[in-house]
Write a protein that holds these residues in place. Structure first.
Motif, PDB file in Angstrom:
ATOM      1  N   GLY A  48       0.814  -1.203   0.000  1.00  0.00           N
ATOM      2  CA  GLY A  48       0.000   0.000   0.000  1.00  0.00           C
ATOM      3  C   GLY A  48       0.845   1.249   0.000  1.00  0.00           C
ATOM      4  N   GLY A  49       0.175   2.396  -0.070  1.00  0.00           N
ATOM      5  CA  GLY A  49       0.887   3.658  -0.101  1.00  0.00           C
ATOM      6  C   GLY A  49      -0.052   4.835  -0.129  1.00  0.00           C
ATOM      7  N   LEU A  50       0.480   5.986  -0.424  1.00  0.00           N
ATOM      8  CA  LEU A  50      -0.273   7.235  -0.466  1.00  0.00           C
ATOM      9  C   LEU A  50      -0.592   7.609  -1.910  1.00  0.00           C
ATOM     10  CD1 LEU A  50       1.793   9.301   2.148  1.00  0.00           C
ATOM     11  CD2 LEU A  50      -0.287   7.945   2.544  1.00  0.00           C
ATOM     12  N   HIS A  51      -1.685   8.339  -2.096  1.00  0.00           N
ATOM     13  CA  HIS A  51      -2.013   8.846  -3.427  1.00  0.00           C
ATOM     14  C   HIS A  51      -2.518  10.284  -3.328  1.00  0.00           C
ATOM     15  CE1 HIS A  51      -5.943   7.061  -2.121  1.00  0.00           C
ATOM     16  NE2 HIS A  51      -6.393   8.203  -2.592  1.00  0.00           N
ATOM     17  N   MET A  52      -2.349  11.011  -4.420  1.00  0.00           N
ATOM     18  CA  MET A  52      -2.832  12.385  -4.518  1.00  0.00           C
ATOM     19  C   MET A  52      -3.343  12.601  -5.927  1.00  0.00           C
ATOM     20  SD  MET A  52      -0.893  16.011  -3.713  1.00  0.00           S
ATOM     21  CE  MET A  52       0.305  15.786  -5.025  1.00  0.00           C
ATOM     22  N   GLY A  53      -4.464  13.285  -6.060  1.00  0.00           N
ATOM     23  CA  GLY A  53      -5.027  13.518  -7.374  1.00  0.00           C
ATOM     24  C   GLY A  53      -5.774  14.829  -7.457  1.00  0.00           C
ATOM     25  N   TYR A  54      -6.067  15.227  -8.676  1.00  0.00           N
ATOM     26  CA  TYR A  54      -6.868  16.410  -8.956  1.00  0.00           C
ATOM     27  C   TYR A  54      -8.136  15.944  -9.658  1.00  0.00           C
ATOM     28  CZ  TYR A  54      -8.225  21.055 -10.578  1.00  0.00           C
ATOM     29  OH  TYR A  54      -8.912  22.212 -10.804  1.00  0.00           O
ATOM     30  N   GLU A  55      -9.287  16.251  -9.067  1.00  0.00           N
ATOM     31  CA  GLU A  55     -10.574  15.828  -9.622  1.00  0.00           C
ATOM     32  C   GLU A  55     -11.331  17.033 -10.154  1.00  0.00           C
ATOM     33  OE1 GLU A  55     -14.797  13.765  -8.207  1.00  0.00           O
ATOM     34  OE2 GLU A  55     -13.000  13.552  -6.970  1.00  0.00           O
ATOM     35  N   TYR A  56     -11.770  16.926 -11.385  1.00  0.00           N
ATOM     36  CA  TYR A  56     -12.538  17.994 -12.026  1.00  0.00           C
ATOM     37  C   TYR A  56     -13.936  17.495 -12.333  1.00  0.00           C
ATOM     38  CZ  TYR A  56     -14.138  21.280 -15.576  1.00  0.00           C
ATOM     39  OH  TYR A  56     -14.877  22.183 -16.302  1.00  0.00           O
ATOM     40  N   GLN A  57     -14.933  18.210 -11.839  1.00  0.00           N
ATOM     41  CA  GLN A  57     -16.335  17.898 -12.112  1.00  0.00           C
ATOM     42  C   GLN A  57     -16.723  18.545 -13.430  1.00  0.00           C
ATOM     43  OE1 GLN A  57     -18.576  16.388  -9.507  1.00  0.00           O
ATOM     44  NE2 GLN A  57     -19.907  15.978 -11.253  1.00  0.00           N
ATOM     45  N   ILE A  58     -17.167  17.744 -14.398  1.00  0.00           N
ATOM     46  CA  ILE A  58     -17.529  18.271 -15.702  1.00  0.00           C
ATOM     47  C   ILE A  58     -18.727  19.212 -15.561  1.00  0.00           C
ATOM     48  CG2 ILE A  58     -18.198  17.677 -18.065  1.00  0.00           C
ATOM     49  CD1 ILE A  58     -15.406  16.723 -17.229  1.00  0.00           C
ATOM     50  N   PRO A  59     -18.652  20.452 -16.076  1.00  0.00           N
ATOM     51  CA  PRO A  59     -19.763  21.401 -15.944  1.00  0.00           C
ATOM     52  C   PRO A  59     -21.063  20.864 -16.541  1.00  0.00           C
ATOM     53  CG  PRO A  59     -17.784  22.513 -16.731  1.00  0.00           C
ATOM     54  CD  PRO A  59     -17.494  21.043 -16.772  1.00  0.00           C
ATOM     55  N   LYS A  60     -22.148  21.082 -15.811  1.00  0.00           N
ATOM     56  CA  LYS A  60     -23.505  20.710 -16.236  1.00  0.00           C
ATOM     57  C   LYS A  60     -23.683  19.206 -16.408  1.00  0.00           C
ATOM     58  CE  LYS A  60     -24.287  25.122 -18.584  1.00  0.00           C
ATOM     59  NZ  LYS A  60     -24.700  25.797 -19.849  1.00  0.00           N
ATOM     60  N   VAL A  61     -22.722  18.412 -15.953  1.00  0.00           N
ATOM     61  CA  VAL A  61     -22.845  16.953 -15.979  1.00  0.00           C
ATOM     62  C   VAL A  61     -22.554  16.468 -14.557  1.00  0.00           C
ATOM     63  CG1 VAL A  61     -22.124  14.796 -17.083  1.00  0.00           C
ATOM     64  CG2 VAL A  61     -21.998  16.953 -18.356  1.00  0.00           C
ATOM     65  N   ASP A  62     -23.577  16.457 -13.718  1.00  0.00           N
ATOM     66  CA  ASP A  62     -23.392  16.201 -12.295  1.00  0.00           C
ATOM     67  C   ASP A  62     -22.870  14.802 -11.990  1.00  0.00           C
ATOM     68  OD1 ASP A  62     -24.268  18.744 -11.740  1.00  0.00           O
ATOM     69  OD2 ASP A  62     -26.347  18.133 -11.404  1.00  0.00           O
ATOM     70  N   PHE A  63     -23.084  13.869 -12.901  1.00  0.00           N
ATOM     71  CA  PHE A  63     -22.739  12.483 -12.606  1.00  0.00           C
ATOM     72  C   PHE A  63     -21.328  12.095 -13.037  1.00  0.00           C
ATOM     73  CE2 PHE A  63     -24.558  12.467 -16.861  1.00  0.00           C
ATOM     74  CZ  PHE A  63     -23.661  11.685 -17.570  1.00  0.00           C
ATOM     75  N   PHE A  64     -20.588  13.007 -13.657  1.00  0.00           N
ATOM     76  CA  PHE A  64     -19.293  12.623 -14.220  1.00  0.00           C
ATOM     77  C   PHE A  64     -18.186  13.571 -13.771  1.00  0.00           C
ATOM     78  CE2 PHE A  64     -16.123  12.649 -17.732  1.00  0.00           C
ATOM     79  CZ  PHE A  64     -15.704  11.330 -17.604  1.00  0.00           C
ATOM     80  N   ALA A  65     -17.048  12.984 -13.380  1.00  0.00           N
ATOM     81  CA  ALA A  65     -15.851  13.756 -13.031  1.00  0.00           C
ATOM     82  C   ALA A  65     -14.634  13.018 -13.570  1.00  0.00           C
ATOM     83  CB  ALA A  65     -15.745  13.942 -11.518  1.00  0.00           C
ATOM     84  N   LEU A  66     -13.520  13.732 -13.623  1.00  0.00           N
ATOM     85  CA  LEU A  66     -12.277  13.156 -14.138  1.00  0.00           C
ATOM     86  C   LEU A  66     -11.160  13.466 -13.150  1.00  0.00           C
ATOM     87  CD1 LEU A  66     -11.010  11.700 -16.610  1.00  0.00           C
ATOM     88  CD2 LEU A  66     -10.451  13.971 -17.508  1.00  0.00           C
ATOM     89  N   GLU A  67     -10.419  12.423 -12.744  1.00  0.00           N
ATOM     90  CA  GLU A  67      -9.310  12.616 -11.816  1.00  0.00           C
ATOM     91  C   GLU A  67      -8.008  12.122 -12.432  1.00  0.00           C
ATOM     92  OE1 GLU A  67      -7.601  11.079  -7.477  1.00  0.00           O
ATOM     93  OE2 GLU A  67      -9.727  10.872  -7.907  1.00  0.00           O
ATOM     94  N   ALA A  68      -6.954  12.930 -12.281  1.00  0.00           N
ATOM     95  CA  ALA A  68      -5.591  12.509 -12.597  1.00  0.00           C
ATOM     96  C   ALA A  68      -4.907  12.233 -11.264  1.00  0.00           C
ATOM     97  CB  ALA A  68      -4.859  13.593 -13.366  1.00  0.00           C
ATOM     98  N   ARG A  69      -4.305  11.047 -11.117  1.00  0.00           N
ATOM     99  CA  ARG A  69      -3.811  10.608  -9.804  1.00  0.00           C
ATOM    100  C   ARG A  69      -2.378  10.097  -9.886  1.00  0.00           C
ATOM    101  NH1 ARG A  69      -7.173   6.345  -6.143  1.00  0.00           N
ATOM    102  NH2 ARG A  69      -8.457   8.225  -5.907  1.00  0.00           N
ATOM    103  N   VAL A  70      -1.611  10.398  -8.834  1.00  0.00           N
ATOM    104  CA  VAL A  70      -0.263   9.866  -8.656  1.00  0.00           C
ATOM    105  C   VAL A  70      -0.216   9.159  -7.310  1.00  0.00           C
ATOM    106  CG1 VAL A  70       2.179  10.429  -8.369  1.00  0.00           C
ATOM    107  CG2 VAL A  70       0.814  11.685 -10.031  1.00  0.00           C
ATOM    108  N   GLY A  71       0.377   7.967  -7.278  1.00  0.00           N
ATOM    109  CA  GLY A  71       0.489   7.219  -6.034  1.00  0.00           C
ATOM    110  C   GLY A  71       1.880   6.632  -5.875  1.00  0.00           C
ATOM    111  N   ALA A  72       2.306   6.457  -4.628  1.00  0.00           N
ATOM    112  CA  ALA A  72       3.610   5.861  -4.350  1.00  0.00           C
ATOM    113  C   ALA A  72       3.510   5.036  -3.083  1.00  0.00           C
ATOM    114  CB  ALA A  72       4.681   6.938  -4.203  1.00  0.00           C
ATOM    115  N   GLY A  73       4.224   3.915  -3.045  1.00  0.00           N
ATOM    116  CA  GLY A  73       4.174   3.058  -1.869  1.00  0.00           C
ATOM    117  C   GLY A  73       5.105   1.877  -2.007  1.00  0.00           C
ATOM    118  N   PHE A  74       4.750   0.772  -1.352  1.00  0.00           N
ATOM    119  CA  PHE A  74       5.625  -0.393  -1.321  1.00  0.00           C
ATOM    120  C   PHE A  74       4.805  -1.667  -1.497  1.00  0.00           C
ATOM    121  CE2 PHE A  74       4.034   0.059   2.927  1.00  0.00           C
ATOM    122  CZ  PHE A  74       3.847  -1.238   3.367  1.00  0.00           C
ATOM    123  N   LEU A  75       5.486  -2.728  -1.912  1.00  0.00           N
ATOM    124  CA  LEU A  75       4.906  -4.062  -2.031  1.00  0.00           C
ATOM    125  C   LEU A  75       5.851  -5.051  -1.355  1.00  0.00           C
ATOM    126  CD1 LEU A  75       3.912  -3.983  -5.801  1.00  0.00           C
ATOM    127  CD2 LEU A  75       2.346  -3.743  -3.867  1.00  0.00           C
TER     128      LEU A  75
END
Length: 203
Positions: free
Chosen positions: A44-71
């Motif tokens: 497991g590890g940590l993650h961070m992302g930016y989520e954008y809610q598409i205007p006038k489309v309440d049910f859809f969003a887009l996230e770009a994410r970066v994560g780092a951790g160990f196995l």
């Protein structure tokens, strides 16, 4: 660590999203668990992302994410005579998540997270017959996942979500990289479970 062009492209997408979208957005920070402790591999590890809610489309969003951790992992690679193996590895994951929301009640949402991305993994392996830890090369793995989650508000500027589901990432190349026994090779070492616990900070 050599960074492949596909990873750079995904990182550029993350930077572009952060710079270009300023409304109905959130900064998402949390931790992820990969695999199960009683199976291999897991971590497991940590993650961070930016989520954008598409205007006038309440049910859809887009996230770009970066994560780092160990196995980590351990087990047997031969039973007669018994030979054991262990490994420890670090990962860096860069992914894109199209997120689909459904409002169950006021301020309570369930969502579906399909995710695709690229992971860089390197570490060390230990095989009993070699009796030492050997570093691996850095390997690139494409992955995808499908999680279901729930998001609830804490206050006007902070939401909390939990998601759980399937994830596909095969790290067989890493396991085989330092195995000197020609008669044996790992055929499938996969992470098949992923969960995320995330705080959504509304910007």
């Amino acid at each position: 660590m050599k960074f492949p062009k596909r990873s750079l492209l995904l990182l550029l997408c993350l930077v572009y999203a952060s710079a270009g979208f300023s409304q109905k957005s959130s900064l998402n920070v949390g931790f992820s668990l990969l695999g199960f402790k009683d199976s291999n591999p897991y971590g497991g590890g940590l993650h961070m992302g930016y989520e954008y809610q598409i205007p006038k489309v309440d049910f859809f969003a887009l996230e770009a994410r970066v994560g780092a951790g160990f196995l980590v992992g351990d087990g047997l690679y031969q039973t007669n005579p018994i030979r054991e193996w262990d490994y420890k590895a670090n990962y860096l994951m860069v992914g894109i998540i199209p997120r689909f929301y459904y409002c169950v009640a006021e301020e309570l949402y369930i969502f579906l997270d399909p995710e695709i991305g690229l992971a860089l993994i390197s570490g060390s392996t230990y095989f009993q017959e070699q009796n030492r830890w050997d570093k691996t090369k850095t390997f690139n793995y494409q992955y995808y996942g499908l999680r279901v989650g729930v998001k609830v508000p804490i206050n006007e500027k902070l939401n909390l979500s939990l998601s759980v589901g399937y994830m596909s990432m095969d790290i067989t190349d890493l396991m085989n990289s330092n195995l000197s026994t020609i008669s044996y090779r790992f055929k499938k070492q996969t992470i098949d479970f992923g969960t995320s616990f995330t705080f959504h900070v509304v910007l």
